[in-house]
Design a protein around this motif. Sequence first.
Motif, mmCIF file in Angstrom:
data_model
loop_
_atom_site.group_PDB
_atom_site.id
_atom_site.type_symbol
_atom_site.label_atom_id
_atom_site.label_comp_id
_atom_site.label_asym_id
_atom_site.label_seq_id
_atom_site.Cartn_x
_atom_site.Cartn_y
_atom_site.Cartn_z
ATOM 1 N N SER A 350 0.855 -1.194 0.000
ATOM 2 C CA SER A 350 0.000 0.000 0.000
ATOM 3 C C SER A 350 0.881 1.230 0.000
ATOM 4 O O SER A 350 2.000 1.213 0.529
ATOM 5 C CB SER A 350 -0.952 -0.001 1.200
ATOM 6 O OG SER A 350 -0.236 -0.110 2.412
ATOM 7 N N TRP A 352 0.892 5.307 0.929
ATOM 8 C CA TRP A 352 0.187 6.263 1.787
ATOM 9 C C TRP A 352 0.641 7.671 1.407
ATOM 10 O O TRP A 352 1.837 7.971 1.460
ATOM 11 C CB TRP A 352 0.482 5.960 3.261
ATOM 12 C CG TRP A 352 -0.005 4.593 3.676
ATOM 13 C CD1 TRP A 352 0.394 3.390 3.179
ATOM 14 C CD2 TRP A 352 -1.033 4.299 4.644
ATOM 15 N NE1 TRP A 352 -0.296 2.354 3.771
ATOM 16 C CE2 TRP A 352 -1.177 2.884 4.693
ATOM 17 C CE3 TRP A 352 -1.828 5.089 5.492
ATOM 18 C CZ2 TRP A 352 -2.084 2.256 5.531
ATOM 19 C CZ3 TRP A 352 -2.731 4.452 6.339
ATOM 20 C CH2 TRP A 352 -2.853 3.051 6.343
ATOM 21 N N VAL A 362 -4.802 6.666 0.454
ATOM 22 C CA VAL A 362 -4.083 5.385 0.451
ATOM 23 C C VAL A 362 -4.453 4.613 -0.812
ATOM 24 O O VAL A 362 -5.632 4.524 -1.162
ATOM 25 C CB VAL A 362 -4.478 4.518 1.681
ATOM 26 C CG1 VAL A 362 -3.759 3.176 1.638
ATOM 27 C CG2 VAL A 362 -4.184 5.232 2.977
ATOM 28 N N ASP A 363 -3.445 4.098 -1.526
ATOM 29 C CA ASP A 363 -3.670 3.128 -2.609
ATOM 30 C C ASP A 363 -3.269 1.768 -2.047
ATOM 31 O O ASP A 363 -2.098 1.574 -1.688
ATOM 32 C CB ASP A 363 -2.743 3.390 -3.813
ATOM 33 C CG ASP A 363 -3.043 4.692 -4.541
ATOM 34 O OD1 ASP A 363 -4.090 5.298 -4.284
ATOM 35 O OD2 ASP A 363 -2.210 5.086 -5.387
ATOM 36 N N ALA A 364 -4.196 0.837 -1.980
ATOM 37 C CA ALA A 364 -3.876 -0.477 -1.405
ATOM 38 C C ALA A 364 -4.052 -1.568 -2.459
ATOM 39 O O ALA A 364 -5.136 -1.726 -3.034
ATOM 40 C CB ALA A 364 -4.780 -0.749 -0.208
ATOM 41 N N ALA A 367 -4.351 -5.356 -0.404
ATOM 42 C CA ALA A 367 -4.091 -5.080 1.014
ATOM 43 C C ALA A 367 -5.352 -4.471 1.643
ATOM 44 O O ALA A 367 -5.389 -3.294 1.989
ATOM 45 C CB ALA A 367 -2.895 -4.125 1.140
ATOM 46 N N ASP A 370 -5.066 -2.626 5.058
ATOM 47 C CA ASP A 370 -4.454 -1.299 4.975
ATOM 48 C C ASP A 370 -5.484 -0.290 4.452
ATOM 49 O O ASP A 370 -5.583 0.838 4.936
ATOM 50 C CB ASP A 370 -3.248 -1.302 4.015
ATOM 51 C CG ASP A 370 -2.071 -2.096 4.573
ATOM 52 O OD1 ASP A 370 -2.247 -2.748 5.622
ATOM 53 O OD2 ASP A 370 -0.997 -2.070 3.952
ATOM 54 N N TYR A 371 -6.245 -0.731 3.440
ATOM 55 C CA TYR A 371 -7.273 0.143 2.873
ATOM 56 C C TYR A 371 -8.289 0.529 3.954
ATOM 57 O O TYR A 371 -8.621 1.705 4.143
ATOM 58 C CB TYR A 371 -7.975 -0.559 1.706
ATOM 59 C CG TYR A 371 -9.291 0.069 1.334
ATOM 60 C CD1 TYR A 371 -9.323 1.274 0.633
ATOM 61 C CD2 TYR A 371 -10.506 -0.512 1.695
ATOM 62 C CE1 TYR A 371 -10.535 1.873 0.307
ATOM 63 C CE2 TYR A 371 -11.710 0.073 1.370
ATOM 64 C CZ TYR A 371 -11.714 1.267 0.681
ATOM 65 O OH TYR A 371 -12.916 1.863 0.371
#
Length: 402
Positions: A350, A352, A362-364, A367, A370-371
Motif C-alpha cells: 500500500s 500512503w 491510500v492506494d492499497a 491489502a 491497509d485500505y
Amino acid sequence: MTHVVVIGAGQAGSSCVAKLRNAGFDGQVTLIGSEPVPPYQRPPLSKKYLLGEMELERLFLRPESFYTEHDIALRLSTTVTGIDAAARTVAIGDEVVGYDHLVLATGSEPRRLPVAIGGALDGVFTVRDLADVDAMAPEFAVGRRVLIVGGGYIGLEAAAVAAAKGLNVTLVEMADRILQRVAAPQTSDFFRDLHSRHGVEIVEGVGLDHLTGEGRVSGVVLSDGRNLEVDFVIVGVGIAPAAGLAEMAGVTLDNGIATDAQGRTSDPHIWAAGDCTSFLFQGNRIRLESVPNAIDQAEVVAENIMGAGKDYVAQPWFWSDQYDVKLQIAGLNTGYDNVVARAGEGGAVSFWYYRGADLLAVDAMNAPRDYMVGKRLIEGGKSPDPAAIADPETDMKALMRL
Ligand code: FAD
C-alpha cells in the motif's frame, strides 16, 4: 401532487428515486433514461462483464419490477431534449412533462478521438455504456491485436481483460507514465510491472498521431513515427460531464454542473447528482467519477427534496480490478508531497500519501486491511506517523485507536 423528474437512469438516478421512496416520498416520481435497459452498474463493463464472467441481469442495480412496485415511472429509451426552467418543464421531443423538482443525473460522456485522425473508423470503441461493450465483445478473440489509447484505470482494465483473453495488447499513454493524473509514480510502477508480466506492451510518453484504414481501422501511427498493425482500438482518454441540458436550462456550470452543499444547482428547483456535478470538497470545487459518489450524493439530494436540509460530505473511495490484483483507494491524493510504502505478504503493498504530516489518501493493492484502516483514519481526520506506516511490525488495528 409534487412531481420529481429525474433525468438519467444510471447509478445516481436510480439511487435518487429509490431513496425518495424508501424515505417515504409519496408524490409522483419519473425516471427518464436514454438507454434501453434498467439502471445498471458500470464498473463490471471493463472487468467481469467484458471477460464474459458476469451475466447481463447481474449488472442491473434493481430488478425492473422494483420501479413498478414502488410506483416509479421508469421511461427507458427516452432522451430528454430540452428544459424550460421558467415553465418548469422538460421536453422529450414534442412531449412536455412538468416538474416541481428536477434532478439532473446525466453522468458523463467519453472523450472520443477526433474524426480527422480516424476516430470515426469502424473498430474504434469507447467504454462507457453496455452497448459499447456489447459491440466490442466479439473483437476479443485469441491472437487479435488491440491498441488501447490511454493509461488510466479504464484503459488498464480493458488491457487486463484483453491480455487474459489471449489478445496481443499494446497500450499507449501520452503522459510520461500511466496513471499520472491520479496516482503516485509508485502505483504507476506497480501496474506497469503487473501488465508487463502479462505480456501487455505499455508505451509511455508517446501519443497517437492517427489511425489508418479504409472504413475500418487497420493500423496506427504513433507520435514517435512508429507504425503498428491493429485489428481494433479501444479509446480510454477520459470523460467529460454531460452538462448540455443543464446549460440549456441556464444553471451555473463550473467543471460540470455546479451544486451547493445540498446538491442544488443555481436554480432552486433543479438538483444534480453523480458524475455530471462539481461541488466543494475541502475548499476546492471538484468532480468525482465514482460509484460511491453517485450513490451518496443522489441519496442526499433525495432527502433534501423532502426538506432534510442535509449537507453532502464526500468520503472519496474507489477501486479497480486488474488480473488478480484488487486496488482500493481511500481519500484524494491532490497536493501530496510524500508517499510512504507499506509492504505486505505475497506482493501486497500500500502507498500512503501525505501532505506534510497530514494523511490524504491510500492506494492499497491486495491489502484490504491497509485500505480499511487508511479509510477510517482519513475519514476521522487522523494521521499516523509515516514511520509507523512503513514499519511492517506496526499493528494496523492499534493505529485505529489513534
Ligand atoms: P451514469 O451511470 O453514466 O448514468 C447517466 C445516465 O444518464 C446514462 O444512462 C445516460 O444515458 C443518461 N442520460 C444522459 N443524458 C440523458 C438525457 N438527455 N436523457 C435521458 N437520459 C440521459 N466507479 C467506481 O467507483 N469504481 C470502478 O471500478 C469504476 N469502474 C468503471 C468502469 C467503467 C467502464 C465505467 C464507464 C465507469 C466506471 N466507474 C467506476 C465510474 C462509475 O460507473 C460512474 O462514476 C457512475 O456510473 C456515475 O453514475 P451517474 O449516475 O452519475 O452516471
